[in-house]
Design an enzyme around this catalytic site. Structure first.
Site, PDB file in Angstrom:
ATOM      1  N   ASP A 171      33.696   0.540  16.749  1.00  0.00           N
ATOM      2  CA  ASP A 171      33.125   1.752  16.153  1.00  0.00           C
ATOM      3  C   ASP A 171      31.671   1.532  15.780  1.00  0.00           C
ATOM      4  O   ASP A 171      30.804   2.371  16.045  1.00  0.00           O
ATOM      5  CB  ASP A 171      33.916   2.144  14.903  1.00  0.00           C
ATOM      6  CG  ASP A 171      35.033   3.133  15.195  1.00  0.00           C
ATOM      7  OD1 ASP A 171      34.894   3.922  16.136  1.00  0.00           O
ATOM      8  OD2 ASP A 171      36.048   3.104  14.482  1.00  0.00           O
ATOM      9  N   HIS A 172      31.401   0.416  15.107  1.00  0.00           N
ATOM     10  CA  HIS A 172      30.027   0.123  14.693  1.00  0.00           C
ATOM     11  C   HIS A 172      29.099   0.020  15.896  1.00  0.00           C
ATOM     12  O   HIS A 172      28.011   0.611  15.921  1.00  0.00           O
ATOM     13  CB  HIS A 172      29.985  -1.199  13.906  1.00  0.00           C
ATOM     14  CG  HIS A 172      30.349  -1.074  12.474  1.00  0.00           C
ATOM     15  ND1 HIS A 172      31.617  -1.302  11.999  1.00  0.00           N
ATOM     16  CD2 HIS A 172      29.613  -0.740  11.389  1.00  0.00           C
ATOM     17  CE1 HIS A 172      31.647  -1.121  10.690  1.00  0.00           C
ATOM     18  NE2 HIS A 172      30.446  -0.772  10.293  1.00  0.00           N
TER      19      HIS A 172
END
Length: 388
Positions: A171-172
């Site tokens: 996600d990051h």
């Protein structure tokens, strides 16, 4: 003055992939208008370890500063009309719904392009917009992507289950990729006068994160295996990994075994083949490292040119940031007025630095103010009712 203070972003995103990307834009000066459902973004209800901060989810607070919130029912035709009118004043639209959702709402790329031809329309997803898994409606979530992409199976010891990262790492990384794509599209519009669609997805990012490993695998024909002793990455040799000391743990990165052997005073370690005998080498070195403290070994290894560091807890890292007065920690007023700490922006610009301007917003806090810019009084009253 800030780098993006002339940019306005209409942000339909939720969870981490979208909000973390748009917060980076907001930190750098963009006017980010967060569009939420009337009950608020889903992550507002995500209790971290079963608790809330100032009545709000710590996860939501972490990724939504410097934004203004408007709350609307996207299935209401009045909301769609108002958003398209607002979009004429926006540079970027960002969404991370499942593929096809925005089109069904009448808020797809073609709808926004009709009101502003050079709009930059950005979509983030789990599997892409038109892949087999996307068409099947597969859930695209960080843990699932780590598992499907090979990341989890490459992490940990070979006697352990596949091991996911300690944070939502895909996600990051995809959020950073999305922010980078938006920046590129903004430059392209300035240079070439065009708007365009920007698409990123978790799976593509997870594959790209493994570019070294995959490049070696597809060209060398050998699939790397996790080690039994805990070599830090499946494709690296000894001594790369985490070692137990007499008072905790430390990491030793890439270094010739000869250099390490000389530093610790045990010549026999250099006799191991760093790749084919990597488990034996690591086990032999760890038996030595256990005999003394982490600080002792840092004092021995670092002057010898061996890359090493102590393994610290999150608390220790945060305590150091506080002691240093680092701007990686910022204090803002929470939704109920209580001071809260957040992680600051990791981008440092000398001429146009990031600024903390707005605390994470309450649900729909800015609905009337934002739409008051583009709607007449009657239309605004019909749209927001008592929110005004």
């Amino acid at each position: 003055m800030q780098a993006l203070d002339a940019i306005r972003v209409l942000d339909f995103t939720q969870m981490m992939l979208g909000p973390f990307a748009t917060q980076l834009l907001a930190d750098l000066g963009a006017d980010v208008i967060k569009v939420e459902r009337p009950e608020g973004e889903w992550e507002r209800d995500l209790a971290m370890m079963g608790e809330y901060v100032d009545g709000e989810s710590a996860a939501f607070l972490a990724m939504n500063r410097n934004k203004r919130s408007v709350a609307l029912d996207l299935k209401d035709p009045r909301a769609k009309d108002a958003l398209l009118k607002l979009a004429a004043t926006c540079d970027v639209v960002v969404e991370n719904f499942r593929p096809g959702v925005m089109d069904r709402l009448g808020l797809g790329y073609a709808d926004f392009k009709a009101v502003r031809d050079d709009i930059i329309y950005c979509s983030g997803s789990g599997w892409g917009q038109d892949t087999s898994f996307a068409r099947e409606g597969r859930p695209g979530q960080d843990l699932l992507i780590q598992s499907m992409s090979g990341l989890a199976a490459s992490t940990g010891r070979d006697i352990d289950p596949p091991t996911p990262a300690g944070t939502a790492i895909v996600d990051h990384a995809t959020a950073l990729t999305l922010a980078n794509g938006i920046m590129a599209a903004i430059i392209a519009r300035s240079t070439h006068g065009i708007g365009q669609r920007v698409e990123v997805d978790l799976y593509s990012t997870a594959i790209a994160m493994q570019c070294q490993e995959i490049s070696a695998f597809v060209n060398q024909g050998a699939e790397y295996r996790r080690s039994g002793s805990g070599i830090g990455q499946s494709w690296l040799s000894a001594p790369f990994g985490i070692y137990e000391t007499s008072d905790g743990w430390m990491a030793i990165a890439m270094a010739p075994l000869e250099t390490v052997a000389s530093a610790v005073g045990v010549a026999g370690i250099a006799d191991f083949d760093a790749w084919t005998e990597r488990d034996g080498a690591k086990n032999a070195l760890e038996a030595i490292i256990r005999t003394n403290t982490a600080q002792h070994w840092l004092d021995v290894l670092l002057p010898a040119g061996v890359w090493a560091a102590r393994v610290r807890s999150t608390k220790e890292a945060v305590d150091e940031l506080r002691e240093q007065g680092s701007d990686l920690l910022v204090t803002v007023d929470g939704p109920a007025g209580t001071p809260i700490e957040l992680v600051g922006c990791p981008v440092s610009l000398s001429g146009t630095p990031w600024r903390q301007r707005l605390a994470p917003p309450r649900i729909g806090e800015h609905t009337a103010a934002v739409f008051g810019e583009v709607l007449d009084d009657v239309s605004l009253a019909n749209l927001v009712g008592d929110a005004r």
